[in-house]
Design an enzyme around this catalytic site. Structure first.
Site, PDB file in Angstrom:
ATOM      1  N   GLU A   1     -25.502  92.419   3.080  1.00 27.95           N
ATOM      2  CA  GLU A   1     -24.223  93.082   2.802  1.00 27.95           C
ATOM      3  C   GLU A   1     -24.468  94.484   2.264  1.00 27.95           C
ATOM      4  O   GLU A   1     -25.612  94.906   2.112  1.00 27.95           O
ATOM      5  CB  GLU A   1     -23.375  92.241   1.834  1.00 27.95           C
ATOM      6  CG  GLU A   1     -24.115  91.788   0.609  1.00 27.95           C
ATOM      7  CD  GLU A   1     -23.449  90.577  -0.069  1.00 27.95           C
ATOM      8  OE1 GLU A   1     -23.189  90.654  -1.276  1.00 27.95           O
ATOM      9  OE2 GLU A   1     -23.205  89.557   0.625  1.00 27.95           O
TER      10      GLU A   1
ATOM     11  N   LYS B   1     -24.417  97.593  -0.496  1.00 30.17           N
ATOM     12  CA  LYS B   1     -24.523  97.770  -1.941  1.00 30.17           C
ATOM     13  C   LYS B   1     -23.487  98.815  -2.341  1.00 30.17           C
ATOM     14  O   LYS B   1     -23.641 100.003  -2.060  1.00 30.17           O
ATOM     15  CB  LYS B   1     -25.921  98.228  -2.341  1.00 30.17           C
ATOM     16  CG  LYS B   1     -26.079  98.313  -3.848  1.00 30.17           C
ATOM     17  CD  LYS B   1     -27.531  98.427  -4.245  1.00 30.17           C
ATOM     18  CE  LYS B   1     -27.764  98.224  -5.723  1.00 30.17           C
ATOM     19  NZ  LYS B   1     -26.930  99.005  -6.600  1.00 30.17           N
TER      20      LYS B   1
ATOM     21  N   ASP C   1     -21.202 101.211  -4.677  1.00 27.02           N
ATOM     22  CA  ASP C   1     -21.627 102.060  -5.776  1.00 27.02           C
ATOM     23  C   ASP C   1     -20.475 102.235  -6.751  1.00 27.02           C
ATOM     24  O   ASP C   1     -19.721 103.188  -6.686  1.00 27.02           O
ATOM     25  CB  ASP C   1     -22.060 103.411  -5.197  1.00 27.02           C
ATOM     26  CG  ASP C   1     -22.980 104.148  -6.138  1.00 27.02           C
ATOM     27  OD1 ASP C   1     -23.382 103.558  -7.158  1.00 27.02           O
ATOM     28  OD2 ASP C   1     -23.289 105.314  -5.863  1.00 27.02           O
TER      29      ASP C   1
ATOM     30  N   CYS D   1     -15.171 142.276  12.976  1.00 20.99           N
ATOM     31  CA  CYS D   1     -16.244 141.822  12.077  1.00 20.99           C
ATOM     32  C   CYS D   1     -17.264 140.991  12.868  1.00 20.99           C
ATOM     33  O   CYS D   1     -16.933 139.956  13.433  1.00 20.99           O
ATOM     34  CB  CYS D   1     -15.654 140.979  10.948  1.00 20.99           C
ATOM     35  SG  CYS D   1     -16.906 140.325   9.835  1.00 20.99           S
TER      36      CYS D   1
HETATM   37  S1  IVH Z   1     -25.237  90.792  -6.238  1.00 21.95           S
HETATM   38  C1  IVH Z   1     -27.568  88.131  -8.949  1.00 21.95           C
HETATM   39  N1  IVH Z   1     -24.201  92.216  -4.282  1.00 21.95           N
HETATM   40  O1  IVH Z   1     -25.618  96.228  -7.835  1.00 21.95           O
HETATM   41  C2  IVH Z   1     -27.074  89.185  -8.034  1.00 21.95           C
HETATM   42  N2  IVH Z   1     -24.591  93.311  -6.345  1.00 21.95           N
HETATM   43  O2  IVH Z   1     -28.164  95.301  -9.925  1.00 21.95           O
HETATM   44  C3  IVH Z   1     -25.999  89.968  -8.654  1.00 21.95           C
HETATM   45  N3  IVH Z   1     -23.900  95.652  -6.389  1.00 21.95           N
HETATM   46  O3  IVH Z   1     -24.606  95.751 -10.957  1.00 21.95           O
HETATM   47  C4  IVH Z   1     -25.536  91.154  -7.910  1.00 21.95           C
HETATM   48  N4  IVH Z   1     -23.156  95.743  -4.335  1.00 21.95           N
HETATM   49  O4  IVH Z   1     -22.740  95.875  -9.435  1.00 21.95           O
HETATM   50  C5  IVH Z   1     -24.632  92.229  -5.554  1.00 21.95           C
HETATM   51  N5  IVH Z   1     -23.260  93.325  -2.468  1.00 21.95           N
HETATM   52  C6  IVH Z   1     -23.687  93.337  -3.739  1.00 21.95           C
HETATM   53  C7  IVH Z   1     -23.614  94.477  -4.548  1.00 21.95           C
HETATM   54  C8  IVH Z   1     -24.085  94.421  -5.849  1.00 21.95           C
HETATM   55  C9  IVH Z   1     -23.324  96.411  -5.442  1.00 21.95           C
HETATM   56  C10 IVH Z   1     -24.250  96.140  -7.729  1.00 21.95           C
HETATM   57  C11 IVH Z   1     -23.798  95.239  -8.819  1.00 21.95           C
HETATM   58  C12 IVH Z   1     -24.931  95.147  -9.787  1.00 21.95           C
HETATM   59  C13 IVH Z   1     -26.024  95.915  -9.122  1.00 21.95           C
HETATM   60  C14 IVH Z   1     -27.249  95.061  -8.977  1.00 21.95           C
END
Ligand code: IVH
Length: 684
Positions: free
Chosen positions: A120, A122, A124, A447
């Site tokens: 998936e 990540k 921000d 110009c």
């Molecule tokens: S899972 C045990 N999935 O990334 C796993 N985190 O350090 C827990 N984040 O603070 C996190 N997208 O806020 C997960 N698809 C995603 C995410 C995600 C962003 C952030 C989350 C966390 C940091 C991970």
């Protein structure tokens, strides 16, 4: 490094990191880009790993992040909110390393089956835990230090995408974890509004999200547009959930929670690598920022077997993309003159690698922006380059402005007219209407800078598409006064071209061939190529469709022009002004005389076409058509092309490697076509 040196360095790093933490988490005013912060953090982690005796309980590496603000009630998490390990190797090897680790931990040999992963994005933003009891949202908390967060229930209630009540058969106790973030368009809109009111703007969307959630007055949060995606679970009791991560996310979506459509279950390292690449290609078309993707072992049973190391699960990893922001210094502030004379201040930078390329110039947009950001020569600045977007200066790191410059500034606030009393290129007057942000050179096509830009626009891919006529060549042609108007391009001969410096005969011949080819065009492209102020590609298409003939457009008055979809008084006035200028008419006549032509009456057919008014979505790579070509074909027949699949989509044209759009089309029962079926449809 000796132990003493390591100890001193670690202490310095801890102090610096804590300062950034405070600025970031407590003041919501970051002082450095995330990538720079990560670098400091890693350096400290490395020192502590090499010298375990230096590790102290109060090291910033020993906690997950920010402390709860005293104003918010603390919430103890029933299930701790962990973080995930970050793979900083942005190459495919990063994904292979993770897969190899998982396989080793699970005791899988080379001949054993591949592992299924849920992949998936990540997001921000800021992690939150939403607690639902009997389907009702009862509490929302930030992550805080992972054990204890802050109660932000009232603020979370203002986020429209978060349901206050779940639908369907949700477990009686269900904690949903996900990310609160601000989309780019919402961020831009919010900042534009703030600017108009003379209020402070947000540095970036992530900051916007964090700052919004920490507003003590929920009414303030409500004013800031936030979004949310769910990506996991906290405590869940009372009803069984599916045995896979991806099944859990499907269930959350069924309960009415927003789950991002860009996710997939993939097999093994190859699957991870393909996903990483696919999302990277899409990164800049997403309406929100991502700094990587996340891989999770899909089977919850395997997740249990893998367990945790300190505060990070062994079954998940974040695989990053190259950073889009970096730090560098401003060596000078110059200006650039655009096609319509717009004068854009440009920061000349010490070269810096960001967003995959080395950047030496970044736009400062306009004089107002330079003042608002208070950018001065010698300043350290945050530069952002996302995808193909022009690099920009996001903010000044005031901390790093030399002390003596703070007390007695070496350079005062930048003033355009003081630095540039007239156009630096043609010395015509610079004009800046009181109520406008943009200053303009009044030289028009006199110009050379405007002339060059006008020529480049004319030759552009979406205009007459003259292959090989780029920056350098246009520069040479204009500077040598060989070409002044687009019509002059068609007067070029092999001799003149080949005589230019660094021009081989072969490439000169190629350019002549490209010029010849460009003579067969469409009315819409021709109108767009003229570079009429306020007439973009879409307006040009509408004008072509409405008038059918160039002469009809040239003869139209302001009222007639306003009959065209999306043409209001401002655009109509620009068009009328353009065609009232004898010089422009002359260039158009010369172009026609040179043989530039287009099929007559092309658009009339659109109304009767089988796809008139139908909406298409294109996904994946088609065997022979480029995306632009397919789009042109659809639009020529009166159809529309949309970016995402919804109930309103009539057709999805899918090629190889089609991703979630295809899945969504299938789910919604939208007609799916391959390239040959698509061509067939257009023929009928
Ligand atoms: S899972 C045990 N999935 O990334 C796993 N985190 O350090 C827990 N984040 O603070 C996190 N997208 O806020 C997960 N698809 C995603 C995410 C995600 C962003 C952030 C989350 C966390 C940091 C991970």
């Amino acid at each position: 490094m000796s132990v003493q040196q390591a100890a001193a360095r670690a202490a310095a790093l801890r102090r610096e990191i804590e300062q950034h933490n405070h600025a970031y988490y407590v003041l919501d005013a970051p002082t450095i880009p995330d990538a720079e912060y990560d670098r400091l953090f890693r350096e400290l982690q490395d020192i502590e790993a090499a010298h375990p005796q230096l590790l102290s309980m109060d090291s910033p590496t020993q906690r997950v992040g920010g402390k709860p603000l005293p104003e918010f009630a603390p919430v103890r998490h029933v299930v701790p909110m962990l973080s995930i390990r970050t793979e900083t190797d942005t190459e495919p090897s990063g994904a292979r390393a993770f897969d190899a680790r998982v396989r080793r931990e699970l005791g899988l040999g080379e001949t054993d089956a591949v592992v299924d992963y849920a992949a998936e994005l990540k997001f921000d933003g800021l992690a939150v835990n939403l607690r639902y009891e009997h389907g009702v949202l009862v509490q929302a908390a930030t992550r805080g230090d992972g054990e204890t967060g802050e109660d932000v229930t009232q603020n979370i209630r203002t986020v429209r995408r978060i349901p206050l009540r779940l639908t369907g058969e949700a477990p009686p106790v269900l904690e949903v974890r996900g990310e609160v973030f601000m989309s780019r368009p919402d961020f831009e809109r919010y900042n534009a509004k703030q600017r108009a009111l003379g209020r402070p703007t947000l540095v970036n969307p992530r900051n916007g999200a964090a700052g919004s959630l920490r507003q003590l007055d929920p009414a303030m949060t409500a004013e800031r547009p936030l979004s949310f995606y769910a990506y996991g679970l906290g405590e869940a009791r009372g009803r069984d959930l599916p045995p896979t991560h991806d099944g859990v996310l499907d269930a959350l979506a069924a309960f009415g929670l927003p789950v991002c459509e860009h996710r997939a279950v993939v097999q093994g390292a190859d699957g991870l690598i393909a996903f990483h690449a696919r999302m990277r290609a899409m990164r800049d078309t997403l309406p929100f920022d991502i700094d990587g993707v996340v891989y999770k072992v899909n089977s919850l049973a395997l997740q249990q077997r893998l367990g945790f190391v300190t505060r990070e699960p062994r079954w998940a990893v974040a695989h990053k993309y190259p950073a889009e922001e970096a730090l560098t210094t401003v060596e000078a502030i110059g200006v650039q003159v655009g096609r319509t004379g717009a004068i854009t201040p440009v920061a000349r930078l010490a070269p810096v690698f960001v967003g995959g390329v080395t950047v030496t110039n970044a736009t400062l947009h306009n004089e107002g922006e330079v003042r608002r950001k208070d950018v001065r020569i010698g300043d350290t600045v945050i530069v952002r380059r996302a995808g193909d977007v022009i690099p920009e200066v996001v903010a000044v790191v005031l901390d790093r402005r030399p002390m003596k410059d703070l007390v007695e500034p070496a350079y005062g606030p930048w003033e355009l007219l003081k630095e540039y009393p007239d156009c630096p290129i043609c010395h015509s007057a610079i004009e800046k209407p009181e109520d406008e942000a943009i200053a303009r050179c009044t030289g028009g096509l006199f110009c050379p800078a405007q002339r060059k830009q006008a020529l480049l626009h004319f030759a552009g891919r979406r205009a007459l598409d003259i292959e090989g006529l780029g920056d350098k060549l246009v520069e040479q042609l204009v500077d040598a006064a060989i070409v002044n108007t687009p019509a002059d391009l068609y007067k070029l001969g092999l001799l003149k071209l080949a005589a230019l410096e660094r021009m081989a005969e072969k490439s000169a011949a190629n350019i002549l061939a490209a010029l010849e080819k460009s003579k067969h065009t469409t009315l819409a492209r021709f109108i767009f190529a003229l570079g009429i102020r306020n007439v973009g590609e879409t307006t040009a298409k509408n004008l072509a469709r409405h008038f059918g003939k160039l002469d009809a457009l040239m003869a139209a008055d302001v009222d007639g022009l306003q009959q065209v979809p999306d043409v209001g008084p401002v655009v109509a006035a620009s068009i009328a002004r353009f065609f009232a200028e004898p010089h422009n008419i002359e260039v158009i006549e010369q172009l026609r005389a040179a043989g530039v032509h287009w099929p007559e009456d092309e658009p009339a057919a659109a109304v009767n076409s089988p796809i008139a008014g139908k909406t298409f979505v294109l996904t994946g790579a088609l065997p022979t058509l480029t995306r632009d070509a397919a789009k042109d074909m659809i639009e020529a027949l009166g159809g529309k092309v949309a970016g995402s699949v919804s109930k309103k989509t009539d057709y999805v044209v899918a090629g190889s490697d089609a991703g979630s759009k295809l899945d969504k089309a299938q789910a919604l029962g939208v007609t799916i076509l391959d390239e040959s079926q698509f061509r067939e449809l257009l023929k009928t």
